[in-house]
Design a protein around this motif. Structure first.
Motif, PDB file in Angstrom:
ATOM      1  N   SER A   1     -12.824  -4.006   8.627  1.00 53.25           N
ATOM      2  CA  SER A   1     -12.395  -4.050   7.228  1.00 53.25           C
ATOM      3  C   SER A   1     -13.593  -4.050   6.295  1.00 53.25           C
ATOM      4  O   SER A   1     -13.592  -3.384   5.253  1.00 53.25           O
ATOM      5  CB  SER A   1     -11.540  -5.282   6.971  1.00 53.25           C
TER       6      SER A   1
ATOM      7  N   ALA B   1       0.824  -1.213   0.000  1.00 54.12           N
ATOM      8  CA  ALA B   1       0.000   0.000   0.000  1.00 54.12           C
ATOM      9  C   ALA B   1       0.853   1.255   0.000  1.00 54.12           C
ATOM     10  O   ALA B   1       0.418   2.300  -0.471  1.00 54.12           O
ATOM     11  CB  ALA B   1      -0.929  -0.007   1.206  1.00 54.12           C
TER      12      ALA B   1
ATOM     13  N   GLY C   1     -13.945   3.515   3.360  1.00 54.57           N
ATOM     14  CA  GLY C   1     -12.624   3.953   2.906  1.00 54.57           C
ATOM     15  C   GLY C   1     -12.667   4.712   1.594  1.00 54.57           C
ATOM     16  O   GLY C   1     -11.715   5.424   1.260  1.00 54.57           O
TER      17      GLY C   1
ATOM     18  N   CYS D   1      -6.785   0.336  -4.854  1.00 56.84           N
ATOM     19  CA  CYS D   1      -5.889  -0.062  -3.763  1.00 56.84           C
ATOM     20  C   CYS D   1      -6.671  -0.173  -2.457  1.00 56.84           C
ATOM     21  O   CYS D   1      -6.459  -1.096  -1.670  1.00 56.84           O
ATOM     22  CB  CYS D   1      -4.749   0.923  -3.631  1.00 56.84           C
ATOM     23  N   THR D   2      -7.577   0.785  -2.235  1.00 54.12           N
ATOM     24  CA  THR D   2      -8.377   0.754  -1.014  1.00 54.12           C
ATOM     25  C   THR D   2      -9.112  -0.565  -0.883  1.00 54.12           C
ATOM     26  O   THR D   2      -9.040  -1.249   0.135  1.00 54.12           O
ATOM     27  CB  THR D   2      -9.395   1.903  -1.060  1.00 54.12           C
TER      28      THR D   2
ATOM     29  N   VAL E   1      -6.618  -3.508  -0.202  1.00 54.17           N
ATOM     30  CA  VAL E   1      -6.087  -3.569   1.169  1.00 54.17           C
ATOM     31  C   VAL E   1      -7.153  -4.072   2.131  1.00 54.17           C
ATOM     32  O   VAL E   1      -6.928  -5.002   2.910  1.00 54.17           O
ATOM     33  CB  VAL E   1      -5.575  -2.183   1.597  1.00 54.17           C
ATOM     34  N   TYR E   2      -8.346  -3.466   2.057  1.00 55.59           N
ATOM     35  CA  TYR E   2      -9.364  -3.856   3.020  1.00 55.59           C
ATOM     36  C   TYR E   2      -9.889  -5.254   2.713  1.00 55.59           C
ATOM     37  O   TYR E   2     -10.247  -6.001   3.628  1.00 55.59           O
ATOM     38  CB  TYR E   2     -10.490  -2.832   3.055  1.00 55.59           C
TER      39      TYR E   2
ATOM     40  N   LEU F   1      -3.860   3.587   4.431  1.00 49.94           N
ATOM     41  CA  LEU F   1      -3.768   2.229   3.893  1.00 49.94           C
ATOM     42  C   LEU F   1      -2.513   1.477   4.313  1.00 49.94           C
ATOM     43  O   LEU F   1      -2.600   0.300   4.658  1.00 49.94           O
ATOM     44  CB  LEU F   1      -3.878   2.275   2.372  1.00 49.94           C
TER      45      LEU F   1
ATOM     46  N   TYR G   1      -2.928   0.510   8.253  1.00 51.96           N
ATOM     47  CA  TYR G   1      -4.070  -0.258   8.746  1.00 51.96           C
ATOM     48  C   TYR G   1      -3.752  -1.747   8.879  1.00 51.96           C
ATOM     49  O   TYR G   1      -3.918  -2.329   9.959  1.00 51.96           O
ATOM     50  CB  TYR G   1      -5.283  -0.002   7.839  1.00 51.96           C
TER      51      TYR G   1
ATOM     52  N   SER H   1      -0.794   3.326  -2.881  1.00 47.35           N
ATOM     53  CA  SER H   1      -1.979   3.850  -2.210  1.00 47.35           C
ATOM     54  C   SER H   1      -2.728   4.865  -3.060  1.00 47.35           C
ATOM     55  O   SER H   1      -3.910   5.084  -2.848  1.00 47.35           O
ATOM     56  CB  SER H   1      -1.583   4.485  -0.891  1.00 47.35           C
TER      57      SER H   1
ATOM     58  N   PRO I   1      -5.773   8.610   1.475  1.00 51.14           N
ATOM     59  CA  PRO I   1      -5.637   7.159   1.653  1.00 51.14           C
ATOM     60  C   PRO I   1      -4.194   6.733   1.881  1.00 51.14           C
ATOM     61  O   PRO I   1      -3.949   5.726   2.542  1.00 51.14           O
ATOM     62  CB  PRO I   1      -6.193   6.593   0.343  1.00 51.14           C
ATOM     63  N   GLU I   2      -3.229   7.525   1.379  1.00 49.43           N
ATOM     64  CA  GLU I   2      -1.831   7.105   1.528  1.00 49.43           C
ATOM     65  C   GLU I   2      -1.380   7.199   2.980  1.00 49.43           C
ATOM     66  O   GLU I   2      -0.353   6.650   3.337  1.00 49.43           O
ATOM     67  CB  GLU I   2      -0.922   7.942   0.617  1.00 49.43           C
TER      68      GLU I   2
END
Lengths: 670, 221
Positions: free
Chosen positions: A95, A20, A102, A29-30, A33-34, A112, A115, A24, A108-109
């Motif tokens: 998540s 990430a 998110g 990407c969000t 990641v989640y 992410l 987290y 990110s 977000p950078e």
């Protein structure tokens, strides 16, 4: 096998965090990641549940990492399995929520990468089995959560919260470091197996307990070490707030349980008294602080302080009973504390996530600017209502069961032989009862002002129902709250391996064999609770009352004022506010605890200024406890500031003088 | 170790302490440098004697380094620096010579009191050597504290370093690699200090530390 797989999965989380960092900014990407966090947490949850329910024996693993002569020890036993369930359930739901939430994140950078690292850190703390690894991953957890607190670092309040959090986290880790130093002894047996085998001397054990209480308590939010918590938890994005408040505080409690019940041997009776007293004070102060708050997230954070107090009351009782070899009662108190840990992680996550939904919908956290959301976001409102009822300990939800169990343990206290405890425990019980009532008041305020009435600001009027992912997360938690409330026997049974491990293999009797799913904690005392019956009764009486009212009242013609459709005075500012709701409590308790002062400014006739009501609150813990320390540090450092501007010869003289003094001391001392 | 060998080692180590005392009251820079050269020469002799007595041949290299660099190269270099700075005629006002001497005597007593009880296990020569070495180190520090001229500070630092080498040689010698690296670090220190002296001089027209202090930025009281 499950242990190495768990470690592997935490590595996956760390790898996702690293990924990430690079990606990110990119689209998707969000979600990635989640999504991965959700999957990993589900697998970990499943494994931990399997370990807990099958009551499997502990497994250990030593990896050649960390200190070369020590290695990194990991262990999966009933206690860590239970806390893994709590952590990964929270992580999974957060998540899931974040899959929708998110998308609204502005930076977000900054969220992410940290987290998944935060999730991995919490999992690793639970698995660590030597002091070095424990402290290392503990710090890792603190630092990654700090980074998340600082996600929106441009706001000055957040920067201050982050700074305070960092200072308190350092203090807590220092205390834990000293604890482990004391426990390991001069020979430095830092793995937990060696600490368990080498029982500490009474003096060292007492000191270690006090330090562990300070170290784990500062992370969990025990008064007077709670000051960072209500600032830092709300500063993070809402799903992280849910994790920090609902889950990370539990990891801190895990640290305390691990040290106090597992590593330390031979408790003294007054340890239990100390923990009890701190728990009682924490409970009442936490809920009083919460009542004075009108910021929804901060209110919830103060409630975390309150609930940590309840958990520590249970733990203190268990310690007190264990010292007196009353293991059946200790099992009851421990079950209550562990049950409340599980419950609090459910409803606190639910409430924080609900607040997150409100925050994205309206952009507001201040209750005084919300209102009427039940019409705009009915599903969120329903989930939040269930959470609010659960945290207020209303049957048939889960909060009631654990607080009821705690009270059962308190009622057993007259059997304790020590007179101070005989007096202290009922007093703590009274504090607990007070705080339960105040908590209910507080959540009537939180739900009523936020969701009922009419919108108090255009932002609140423009709110829309949140997305499907978030709703799924909210209702998953609400369902679990209800299930744990009506089927408490199942939860108590699955807790019994943990209780047995911590309590010399004495545990509560199996509840699953009881008829009608009734909870019978102590067999010879005839106090029982049946959530299912309560639910049925409430459903029946509620439906019957509704039918009766509709049958006889709804059909009758009503008369109202002729104008404004029966609803005169259009301004939403005329509604009851959060401040007005808290006023009676503020007058009764706040004038003593917070030295609350109210000033009314009423302009004389002809003056066009607005009338004002000013309320001033002072924080006793900050003013008496922290402000003097801060003042002393500032005074000392400004005194030493002169040392920065000495001449070279003065510096040399200082060094020389210190050397000569030390040598002189060496000569005279021997 | 017996008889004469012990006495000579004792004499040479004591000679270094005496040389340190000589350094304390020199008010001319040239003389100060000369006495420092003498200090280093005695060090070279002491280490050389240790090498012969202990049969530790690598200590000859240490002695050689001391002789070549500290007794010849550094004094010559300092000489040139002083001449180029044009301060060879300046007298340094050494105030309170009697006080410094008394303090120095106290320091020697302190060094002996500290060292002799600690090292009861070691042989007699190593004990005495360590005590003298500590005395030389303390006297070097005293010189640095009491002097105002930057060149005197450098001399104080170098004499302190001589004390360290004496200690190392007495305690059956340190590894050669350490020895050489210490020697070179001292040389590099000399170069750096020399460059700084010129820079300071360019900037402030003086190498007196007191005048430099008035130029420091951000001074607040």
């Amino acid at each position: 096998m499950p242990l190495s797989l768990s470690l592997g999965l935490t590595m996956v989380l760390l790898a996702v965090g690293l990924h990430a960092i690079a990606a990110s900014r990119r689209a998707g990407c969000t979600r990635r990641v989640y999504g991965v966090s959700l999957a990993v947490c589900s697998v970990l949850l499943g494994m931990a549940l399997a370990h807990l329910l099958s009551a499997a024996s502990p497994t250990t693993l030593v990896l050649p990492l960390g200190l070369p002569w020590l290695g990194a020890h990991f262990r999966l036993d009933a206690l860590s399995a239970f806390f893994l369930v709590v952590v990964n359930l929270g992580g999974m739901v957060a998540s899931l929520f974040a899959l929708g939430y998110g998308q609204h994140e502005q930076a977000p950078e900054r969220v992410l990468p940290f987290y998944p690292a935060f999730l991995a850190g919490m999992n690793l703390v639970l698995l660590a089995d030597d002091a070095f690894t424990f402290l290392f991953v503990w710090e890792f957890m603190s630092l990654s959560s700090w980074a998340l607190v600082m996600a929106h670092h441009r706001e000055p309040a957040n920067a201050r919260a982050g700074y305070l959090y960092l200072v308190m986290a350092c203090f807590g880790t220092l205390a834990l470091l000293l604890t482990f130093g004391l426990l390991a002894g001069p020979n430095g047996g830092y793995d937990f197996a060696a600490i368990r085998a080498a029982r500490a001397t009474p003096g060292a054990a007492t000191l270690a307990l006090a330090l562990a209480l300070a170290g784990a308590g500062s992370k969990a939010g025990l008064v007077p070490l709670h000051v960072w918590l209500p600032l830092a938890h709300p500063a993070a994005p809402s799903h992280v707030s849910a994790l920090m408040s609902g889950v990370m505080t539990k990891v801190a409690v895990y640290g305390f349980i691990r040290i106090a019940f597992d590593l330390l041997g031979g408790p003294a009776w007054w340890w239990g008294g100390l923990v009890l007293a701190l728990g009682g004070i924490t409970t009442v102060l936490g809920v009083l602080y919460a009542l004075m708050q009108h910021d929804l997230k901060r209110l919830l954070a103060y409630h975390t302080v309150e609930n940590i107090g309840i958990i520590f009351i249970g733990l203190g009782l268990a310690l007190a009973f264990q010292t007196n070899h009353m293991y059946a009662n200790a099992a009851l108190a421990l079950t209550a504390a562990l049950f409340h840990i599980f419950n609090h992680s459910l409803f606190k996550s639910l409430l924080f996530l609900g607040t997150g939904a409100v925050l994205t919908a309206s952009g507001e956290r201040d209750m005084e600017r919300l209102g009427g959301l039940i019409h705009l976001m009915p599903w969120t409102a329903l989930a939040f209502l269930i959470g609010a009822a659960a945290i207020s300990a209303l049957p048939p939800l889960n909060g009631f069961v654990s607080e009821w169990l705690t009270f059962q343990a308190i009622l057993a206290s007259p059997e304790l032989p020590q007179w101070p405890l005989k007096f202290l425990v009922p007093a703590v019980g009274a504090l607990l009862a007070l705080s339960a009532a105040l908590a209910a008041t507080c959540f009537v305020k939180a739900f009523g002002i936020t969701f009922l009435g009419r919108p108090r600001s255009p932002a609140a009027a423009g709110a829309r129902e949140t997305d499907g992912y978030s709703l799924a997360a909210l209702f998953a938690l609400a369902t679990l709250c209800l299930l744990a409330g009506i089927l408490p026997g199942l939860v108590v049974d699955s807790l019994s391996p943990v209780v047995g491990m911590l309590n010399g293999s004495t545990r509560l009797t199996a509840q699953s064999s009881q008829p009608w799913l009734t909870l019978v904690p102590v067999v010879d005392v005839k106090s029982t609770y049946n959530g299912l019956l309560v639910l049925l009764f409430m459903a029946f009486s509620g439906i019957a009352a509704a039918l009766l009212i509709h049958r006889f009242a709804s059909t009758v013609a009503r008369r109202g004022p002729a104008w404004d459709c029966g609803f005169p005075e259009a301004s939403p500012a005329t509604q009851y506010t959060a401040g007005s709701f808290a006023q009676p409590i503020r007058r009764v308790f706040g004038s003593v605890v917070f030295q609350a002062r109210e000033r009314v400014f009423m302009p004389p006739p002809g003056d066009s200024r607005a009338a004002r009501l000013e309320v001033e609150l002072r924080d006793p813990v900050w003013e008496r406890g922290y402000a003097p320390i801060v003042a002393a540090v500032v005074a000392l450092s400004s005194r030493f500031n002169a040392f920065q501007y000495l001449t070279i010869r003065r510096y040399l003289s200082l060094v020389f003088g210190a050397l000569v003094l030390l040598l002189l001391g060496m000569v005279l001392w021997r | 170790m017996h008889g004469l060998a012990f006495d000579i080692a004792h004499f040479l180590a004591g000679g270094m302490v005496v040389a340190s005392f000589l350094l304390l009251y020199q008010d001319r820079l040239y003389t100060l440098i000369h006495v420092f050269a003498l200090h280093s020469l005695v060090l070279a002799l002491a280490v050389g004697w240790q090498a012969a007595v202990q049969g530790a041949h690598h200590l000859y290299i240490t002695a050689g380094i001391a002789l070549v660099f500290k007794a010849i190269v550094i004094p010559v270099a300092l000489h040139r620096i002083v001449r180029q700075l044009g301060i060879h005629r300046t007298l340094e006002t050494v105030r309170g010579v009697g006080r410094d001497m008394l303090a120095g005597t106290g320091l020697v007593a302190l060094a002996i009191l500290v060292m002799l009880p600690v090292t009861t296990a070691a042989d007699a020569l190593a004990r005495e050597d360590l005590a003298f070495a500590l005395a030389v180190v303390l006297l070097g520090l005293l010189l640095m504290v009491t002097r105002r001229n930057a060149v005197s500070l450098v001399i104080g630092f170098m004499s302190l370093e001589n004390g360290l080498v004496l200690a190392a040689a007495g305690a059956r010698g340190m590894p050669l690699a350490v020895e050489i690296s210490v020697a070179f670090s001292v040389l590099i220190a000399l170069i750096v200090i020399g460059i700084f002296l010129f820079r300071i001089r360019e900037r402030f027209d003086s190498v007196d530390m007191e005048t430099m202090d008035t130029f420091r930025e951000g001074r607040r009281r």
